[in-house]
Scaffold this motif. Structure first.
Motif, PDB file in Angstrom:
ATOM      1  N   MET A 169       0.848  -1.196   0.000  1.00  0.00           N
ATOM      2  CA  MET A 169       0.000   0.000   0.000  1.00  0.00           C
ATOM      3  C   MET A 169       0.885   1.248   0.000  1.00  0.00           C
ATOM      4  SD  MET A 169      -2.907   1.163   2.764  1.00  0.00           S
ATOM      5  CE  MET A 169      -3.839  -0.331   2.487  1.00  0.00           C
ATOM      6  N   THR A 170       0.532   2.220  -0.846  1.00  0.00           N
ATOM      7  CA  THR A 170       1.296   3.459  -0.864  1.00  0.00           C
ATOM      8  C   THR A 170       0.875   4.334   0.322  1.00  0.00           C
ATOM      9  OG1 THR A 170      -0.306   4.574  -2.302  1.00  0.00           O
ATOM     10  CG2 THR A 170       1.502   3.383  -3.367  1.00  0.00           C
ATOM     11  N   ALA A 171       1.757   5.216   0.732  1.00  0.00           N
ATOM     12  CA  ALA A 171       1.498   6.057   1.902  1.00  0.00           C
ATOM     13  C   ALA A 171       0.307   6.978   1.649  1.00  0.00           C
ATOM     14  CB  ALA A 171       2.732   6.887   2.229  1.00  0.00           C
ATOM     15  N   PRO A 172      -0.639   7.059   2.595  1.00  0.00           N
ATOM     16  CA  PRO A 172      -1.782   7.964   2.424  1.00  0.00           C
ATOM     17  C   PRO A 172      -1.327   9.413   2.396  1.00  0.00           C
ATOM     18  CG  PRO A 172      -2.148   6.404   4.228  1.00  0.00           C
ATOM     19  CD  PRO A 172      -0.706   6.316   3.860  1.00  0.00           C
ATOM     20  N   ARG A 173      -2.065  10.236   1.668  1.00  0.00           N
ATOM     21  CA  ARG A 173      -1.809  11.681   1.658  1.00  0.00           C
ATOM     22  C   ARG A 173      -3.144  12.399   1.659  1.00  0.00           C
ATOM     23  NH1 ARG A 173      -1.054   9.811  -3.526  1.00  0.00           N
ATOM     24  NH2 ARG A 173      -1.977  11.043  -5.211  1.00  0.00           N
ATOM     25  N   PRO A 174      -3.179  13.612   2.175  1.00  0.00           N
ATOM     26  CA  PRO A 174      -4.455  14.337   2.248  1.00  0.00           C
ATOM     27  C   PRO A 174      -5.051  14.550   0.863  1.00  0.00           C
ATOM     28  CG  PRO A 174      -2.773  15.402   3.597  1.00  0.00           C
ATOM     29  CD  PRO A 174      -2.066  14.377   2.784  1.00  0.00           C
ATOM     30  N   ALA A 175      -6.387  14.497   0.803  1.00  0.00           N
ATOM     31  CA  ALA A 175      -7.108  14.694  -0.465  1.00  0.00           C
ATOM     32  C   ALA A 175      -7.866  16.007  -0.424  1.00  0.00           C
ATOM     33  CB  ALA A 175      -8.096  13.548  -0.696  1.00  0.00           C
ATOM     34  N   ALA A 176      -7.970  16.641  -1.569  1.00  0.00           N
ATOM     35  CA  ALA A 176      -8.781  17.851  -1.666  1.00  0.00           C
ATOM     36  C   ALA A 176     -10.224  17.517  -1.312  1.00  0.00           C
ATOM     37  CB  ALA A 176      -8.703  18.417  -3.082  1.00  0.00           C
ATOM     38  N   GLY A 177     -10.844  18.342  -0.485  1.00  0.00           N
ATOM     39  CA  GLY A 177     -12.218  18.080  -0.076  1.00  0.00           C
ATOM     40  C   GLY A 177     -12.336  17.156   1.120  1.00  0.00           C
ATOM     41  N   GLY A 178     -11.204  16.769   1.719  1.00  0.00           N
ATOM     42  CA  GLY A 178     -11.252  15.927   2.908  1.00  0.00           C
ATOM     43  C   GLY A 178     -10.879  14.492   2.619  1.00  0.00           C
ATOM     44  N   GLY A 179     -10.494  13.791   3.666  1.00  0.00           N
ATOM     45  CA  GLY A 179     -10.142  12.391   3.524  1.00  0.00           C
ATOM     46  C   GLY A 179      -8.715  12.194   3.062  1.00  0.00           C
ATOM     47  N   ARG A 180      -8.433  10.979   2.594  1.00  0.00           N
ATOM     48  CA  ARG A 180      -7.077  10.602   2.201  1.00  0.00           C
ATOM     49  C   ARG A 180      -7.095   9.889   0.860  1.00  0.00           C
ATOM     50  NH1 ARG A 180      -6.783   6.461   6.272  1.00  0.00           N
ATOM     51  NH2 ARG A 180      -9.010   6.896   6.433  1.00  0.00           N
ATOM     52  N   LEU A 181      -5.976  10.048   0.148  1.00  0.00           N
ATOM     53  CA  LEU A 181      -5.732   9.286  -1.072  1.00  0.00           C
ATOM     54  C   LEU A 181      -4.666   8.241  -0.759  1.00  0.00           C
ATOM     55  CD1 LEU A 181      -5.505  12.105  -3.765  1.00  0.00           C
ATOM     56  CD2 LEU A 181      -7.405  10.514  -3.428  1.00  0.00           C
ATOM     57  N   LEU A 182      -4.874   7.036  -1.226  1.00  0.00           N
ATOM     58  CA  LEU A 182      -3.879   5.991  -1.024  1.00  0.00           C
ATOM     59  C   LEU A 182      -3.944   5.015  -2.192  1.00  0.00           C
ATOM     60  CD1 LEU A 182      -5.655   3.315   0.129  1.00  0.00           C
ATOM     61  CD2 LEU A 182      -5.796   4.814   2.106  1.00  0.00           C
ATOM     62  N   GLY A 183      -2.923   4.194  -2.305  1.00  0.00           N
ATOM     63  CA  GLY A 183      -2.890   3.173  -3.334  1.00  0.00           C
ATOM     64  C   GLY A 183      -2.835   1.801  -2.704  1.00  0.00           C
ATOM     65  N   VAL A 184      -3.665   0.887  -3.188  1.00  0.00           N
ATOM     66  CA  VAL A 184      -3.732  -0.469  -2.648  1.00  0.00           C
ATOM     67  C   VAL A 184      -3.251  -1.445  -3.720  1.00  0.00           C
ATOM     68  CG1 VAL A 184      -5.224  -2.241  -1.647  1.00  0.00           C
ATOM     69  CG2 VAL A 184      -5.712   0.186  -1.220  1.00  0.00           C
ATOM     70  N   ALA A 185      -2.333  -2.322  -3.355  1.00  0.00           N
ATOM     71  CA  ALA A 185      -1.841  -3.320  -4.298  1.00  0.00           C
ATOM     72  C   ALA A 185      -3.016  -4.149  -4.816  1.00  0.00           C
ATOM     73  CB  ALA A 185      -0.819  -4.225  -3.628  1.00  0.00           C
ATOM     74  N   PRO A 186      -3.073  -4.420  -6.121  1.00  0.00           N
ATOM     75  CA  PRO A 186      -4.219  -5.174  -6.672  1.00  0.00           C
ATOM     76  C   PRO A 186      -4.464  -6.495  -5.964  1.00  0.00           C
ATOM     77  CG  PRO A 186      -2.858  -4.308  -8.440  1.00  0.00           C
ATOM     78  CD  PRO A 186      -2.112  -4.042  -7.160  1.00  0.00           C
ATOM     79  N   GLU A 187      -3.394  -7.186  -5.594  1.00  0.00           N
ATOM     80  CA  GLU A 187      -3.539  -8.486  -4.944  1.00  0.00           C
ATOM     81  C   GLU A 187      -4.136  -8.377  -3.547  1.00  0.00           C
ATOM     82  OE1 GLU A 187      -0.762  -8.469  -8.195  1.00  0.00           O
ATOM     83  OE2 GLU A 187      -0.777  -7.285  -6.329  1.00  0.00           O
ATOM     84  N   ARG A 188      -4.108  -7.177  -2.958  1.00  0.00           N
ATOM     85  CA  ARG A 188      -4.636  -6.980  -1.608  1.00  0.00           C
ATOM     86  C   ARG A 188      -5.989  -6.276  -1.597  1.00  0.00           C
ATOM     87  NH1 ARG A 188      -1.007  -3.944   2.367  1.00  0.00           N
ATOM     88  NH2 ARG A 188      -2.740  -4.614   3.672  1.00  0.00           N
ATOM     89  N   LEU A 189      -6.482  -5.867  -2.766  1.00  0.00           N
ATOM     90  CA  LEU A 189      -7.671  -5.018  -2.792  1.00  0.00           C
ATOM     91  C   LEU A 189      -8.879  -5.691  -2.145  1.00  0.00           C
ATOM     92  CD1 LEU A 189      -8.994  -2.384  -3.670  1.00  0.00           C
ATOM     93  CD2 LEU A 189      -9.459  -3.438  -5.897  1.00  0.00           C
ATOM     94  N   GLY A 190      -9.133  -6.952  -2.455  1.00  0.00           N
ATOM     95  CA  GLY A 190     -10.294  -7.641  -1.882  1.00  0.00           C
ATOM     96  C   GLY A 190     -10.224  -7.691  -0.368  1.00  0.00           C
ATOM     97  N   ARG A 191      -9.060  -8.053   0.175  1.00  0.00           N
ATOM     98  CA  ARG A 191      -8.902  -8.120   1.636  1.00  0.00           C
ATOM     99  C   ARG A 191      -9.015  -6.735   2.249  1.00  0.00           C
ATOM    100  NH1 ARG A 191      -4.690 -11.359  -0.042  1.00  0.00           N
ATOM    101  NH2 ARG A 191      -3.091  -9.869   0.683  1.00  0.00           N
ATOM    102  N   TRP A 192      -8.479  -5.724   1.539  1.00  0.00           N
ATOM    103  CA  TRP A 192      -8.553  -4.362   2.067  1.00  0.00           C
ATOM    104  C   TRP A 192     -10.009  -3.896   2.152  1.00  0.00           C
ATOM    105  CZ3 TRP A 192     -10.213   0.439   0.421  1.00  0.00           C
ATOM    106  CH2 TRP A 192      -9.764   1.540   1.172  1.00  0.00           C
ATOM    107  N   LEU A 193     -10.810  -4.184   1.139  1.00  0.00           N
ATOM    108  CA  LEU A 193     -12.223  -3.810   1.159  1.00  0.00           C
ATOM    109  C   LEU A 193     -12.964  -4.546   2.273  1.00  0.00           C
ATOM    110  CD1 LEU A 193     -12.926  -3.732  -2.683  1.00  0.00           C
ATOM    111  CD2 LEU A 193     -12.991  -1.768  -1.129  1.00  0.00           C
ATOM    112  N   ASP A 194     -12.619  -5.814   2.498  1.00  0.00           N
ATOM    113  CA  ASP A 194     -13.229  -6.553   3.611  1.00  0.00           C
ATOM    114  C   ASP A 194     -12.902  -5.865   4.936  1.00  0.00           C
ATOM    115  OD1 ASP A 194     -14.271  -8.434   1.894  1.00  0.00           O
ATOM    116  OD2 ASP A 194     -12.657  -9.898   2.225  1.00  0.00           O
ATOM    117  N   GLY A 195     -11.659  -5.367   5.068  1.00  0.00           N
ATOM    118  CA  GLY A 195     -11.265  -4.671   6.286  1.00  0.00           C
ATOM    119  C   GLY A 195     -12.047  -3.383   6.480  1.00  0.00           C
ATOM    120  N   VAL A 196     -12.310  -2.671   5.373  1.00  0.00           N
ATOM    121  CA  VAL A 196     -13.115  -1.446   5.462  1.00  0.00           C
ATOM    122  C   VAL A 196     -14.509  -1.780   5.990  1.00  0.00           C
ATOM    123  CG1 VAL A 196     -14.211   0.396   4.132  1.00  0.00           C
ATOM    124  CG2 VAL A 196     -11.841  -0.231   3.662  1.00  0.00           C
ATOM    125  N   ALA A 197     -15.114  -2.854   5.466  1.00  0.00           N
ATOM    126  CA  ALA A 197     -16.455  -3.254   5.925  1.00  0.00           C
ATOM    127  C   ALA A 197     -16.434  -3.658   7.397  1.00  0.00           C
ATOM    128  CB  ALA A 197     -16.981  -4.399   5.061  1.00  0.00           C
TER     129      ALA A 197
END
Length: 223
Positions: free
Chosen positions: A1-29
């Protein structure tokens, strides 16, 4: 995962490795509750969680949404794609073709560009002209390298990833020989140091990462 950085309008921008995306979304839920709304918006998937956490997941180039949006997205994100990388900085450039994260072909080269001088007056003007000519030579040489290394693969390329000095990259892509490259879907510019072979080999971790904008309830700007 790339380091989060502030996003315009609030929140954060980050990059998630494709192989980890499904697990990352499960973690968000797990952290924010069930997904109460999942929809496609301008080619991205926008998700709202039970606690009102909001996220936008950028779809990969050429992705066609399927009935199960998040499953379709995660499968497409992991699919290997032929990507051209063009990194240019003053005096050095690197180009490569990647199949997924695997490097297929590359070339790294350099040309001297003199630094600043403390002299003034006519000497300063003459130096500035010489330095501009040297920069033009770098752009031309980088375009030569891109034409020689990247163009033979142009028919199979699915995206172009630029990086380094954005102005110099733009000048390189203005070369008429590189029109097929310039017309490819453009991935976000990479923030890189000197374009060495080692730096080139690290670029898939950035350009393959799935871009996510996430805004949690406490991160929304005040009205």
């Amino acid at each position: 995962m790339t380091a989060p950085r502030p996003a315009a309008g609030g929140g954060r921008l980050l990059g998630v490795a494709p192989e980890r995306l499904g697990r990352w979304l499960d973690g968000v839920a797990d952290r924010h509750g069930a997904f109460t709304d999942v929809r496609v918006e301008d080619g991205d998937v926008v998700v709202t969680c039970a606690d009102t956490t909001w996220l936008r997941v950028t779809g990969p180039p050429g992705w066609t949404p399927g009935p199960a949006l998040l499953t379709s997205l995660t499968v497409a994100a992991k699919a290997p794609r032929r990507t051209a990388v063009l990194l240019v900085r003053r005096g050095r450039w690197a180009v490569g073709v990647f199949d997924g994260a695997a490097l297929v072909v590359s070339k790294v080269d350099t040309r001297q560009v003199r630094g600043r001088t403390a002299a003034g007056g006519w000497s300063q003007q003459r130096f500035a002209r010489r330095r501009a000519n040297q920069t033009d030579a770098v752009v031309g040489a980088a375009a030569d390298t891109a034409a020689r290394v990247l163009l033979p693969h142009a028919g199979r390329l699915q995206a172009l990833t630029p990086g380094g000095d954005r102005g110099l990259v733009a000048e390189v892509l203005e070369d008429p020989r590189l029109r097929r490259l310039a017309e490819l879907p453009r991935l976000p510019p990479l923030e890189v140091g000197e374009p060495t072979k080692a730096v080139l080999l690290q670029t898939p971790a950035q350009f393959r990462a799935v871009r996510v904008h996430i805004v949690e309830p406490g991160e929304r700007p005040a009205d």
